[in-house]
Design an enzyme around this catalytic site. Structure first.
Site, PDB file in Angstrom:
ATOM      1  CG  ASP A 110      -2.328  -4.583   6.440  1.00 39.61           C
ATOM      2  OD1 ASP A 110      -1.440  -4.749   5.950  1.00 39.61           O
ATOM      3  OD2 ASP A 110      -3.130  -3.610   6.028  1.00 39.61           O
TER       4      ASP A 110
ATOM      5  N   GLY B 244       0.344  -5.048   0.638  1.00 35.21           N
ATOM      6  CA  GLY B 244      -0.692  -5.082  -0.184  1.00 35.21           C
ATOM      7  C   GLY B 244      -0.824  -6.077  -1.442  1.00 35.21           C
TER       8      GLY B 244
ATOM      9  CD  GLU C  84       3.312  -5.650   6.012  1.00 39.97           C
ATOM     10  OE1 GLU C  84       2.768  -5.724   4.887  1.00 39.97           O
ATOM     11  OE2 GLU C  84       4.002  -6.703   6.593  1.00 39.97           O
TER      12      GLU C  84
ATOM     13  N   GLY D  28       0.858  -1.097  -0.069  1.00 34.09           N
ATOM     14  CA  GLY D  28       0.191   0.139  -0.124  1.00 34.09           C
ATOM     15  C   GLY D  28       1.051   1.134   0.014  1.00 34.09           C
TER      16      GLY D  28
END
Length: 352
Positions: A144, A113, A136, A65
């Site tokens: 996530d 992502g 991350e 992302g």
């Protein structure tokens, strides 16, 4: 509709091509919304039998992302970040529940992502250039896009190892662990797409005919060590186990882990422990959405993005600076569920 994603249909195949090469196709909210809009239409279109997701050009499938935008948003009320996560997680869930065969071409960098739009797909193609990771904890975030669901279900403690260290896996390792379903060399990708167009209802056979034999998976030799040294759900125990082990591999992984955000590491370990027993992917997305909206407002997220992606000094100053200073109360605040009126919900078309 944004130009950062290209959509096309040919015969009975829908194709989605990420088209933001200068950012290694990092996802924006507009890209997620555009993909969801088209996927919802193709979901109901009887002429579309297969969906293929790849990238138009550049050296990677998707770097994740757009976290720089998220960090800047998180410094205020995090509303932009929350809108992004809401859209991204809806896309992830839509792919997870998609009723037609989906094919993700994980060619090159596939991180964050990018993993989130690959792993829900029925067929996941790795190439000799694939580098898959959930990095991350190095920027003060957490794995996530369903990381709590996918990583917690990998063999042994590989998921915990990946979440904590941000380890980059190659195609052979992805195939060995089930993160990829097939290995196709880059030189055969166009042939693969042509064959899918000719026989969209015979995907398994098509993939088998184009797939090659990958090299040996290096991670296999380290599985026993990963299972033993990453056995605990307590970060301090993992660090102590690595420190006590005399192997060069353990020393390397210890140094890597010591460079990560202690808060993010503890968040990630709890996420996987809880994700392992969640009953549905939608439940995972609800939990991650509540967590994501809070984590982007933390010091460590803003500091991690600054140090690694903006100033690029690679010297983040974490706060709290040690695992011992990250207590259960801090985690409870981050993991608290949202009230129903603020909670994440999937598209109603998915029936959940």
């Amino acid at each position: 509709m944004t130009d950062d994603v290209l959509f096309s249909t040919d015969r009975n195949v829908g194709r989605i091509r990420l088209n933001r090469p200068k950012a290694i196709h990092a996802l924006t909210r507009e890209m997620c919304d555009a993909m969801s809009e088209v996927l919802l239409a193709w979901r109901e279109d009887p002429s579309i039998q297969v969906v293929v997701i790849d990238h138009a050009e550049g050296r990677g499938f998707c770097a994740g992302g757009d976290v720089v935008m998220l960090a800047r948003s998180g410094a205020s009320d995090a509303s932009d970040a929350k809108h992004f996560f809401f859209s991204e997680y809806r896309l992830n869930h839509l792919l997870f529940t998609f009723p037609k065969p989906t094919v993700a071409i994980m060619d090159g960098i596939t991180m964050g992502g990018g993993v989130g739009i690959s792993l829900p797909c029925e067929y996941r193609i790795a190439t000799e250039a694939t580098r898959l990771a959930m990095p991350e904890t190095g920027i003060g975030l957490f794995p996530d896009v369903g990381g709590g669901w996918y990583l917690s279900r990998l063999p042994g403690r590989v998921g915990q190892f990946m979440a904590l260290t941000g380890a980059r896996l190659d195609a052979s390792e992805c195939l060995y662990l089930g993160l990829a379903t097939n290995y196709v060399e880059q030189s055969s990708l166009e042939e693969l797409h042509d064959r899918i167009l000719k026989a969209p209802t015979r995907l398994k056979g098509t993939l088998g005919s184009v797939s090659a034999t990958p090299p040996e998976a290096k991670i296999e030799a380290n599985l026993a060590a990963i299972t033993r040294l990453f056995a605990s759900d307590k970060l301090e125990d993992v660090l102590a186990a690595l420190d006590a082990d005399e192997s060069d591999w353990a020393k390397t992984e210890l140094a890597t882990l010591q460079s990560k955000s202690p808060l993010s590491c503890k968040v990630s370990m709890r996420l996987l422990a809880e994700g392992a027993v969640r009953s549905s992917f939608a439940e995972e997305m609800r939990a991650e959405y509540a967590l994501a909206g809070r984590i982007v407002r933390t010091h460590d997220f803003r500091e991690g993005v600054r140090a690694l992606l903006i100033d690029k000094d690679n010297s983040p100053q974490w706060d709290p600076p040690t695992p011992e200073q990250v207590d259960g109360e801090m985690l409870d605040v981050l993991f608290a569920p949202l009230p129903d009126r603020e909670a994440w919900i999937p598209f109603p078309e998915t029936g959940e």
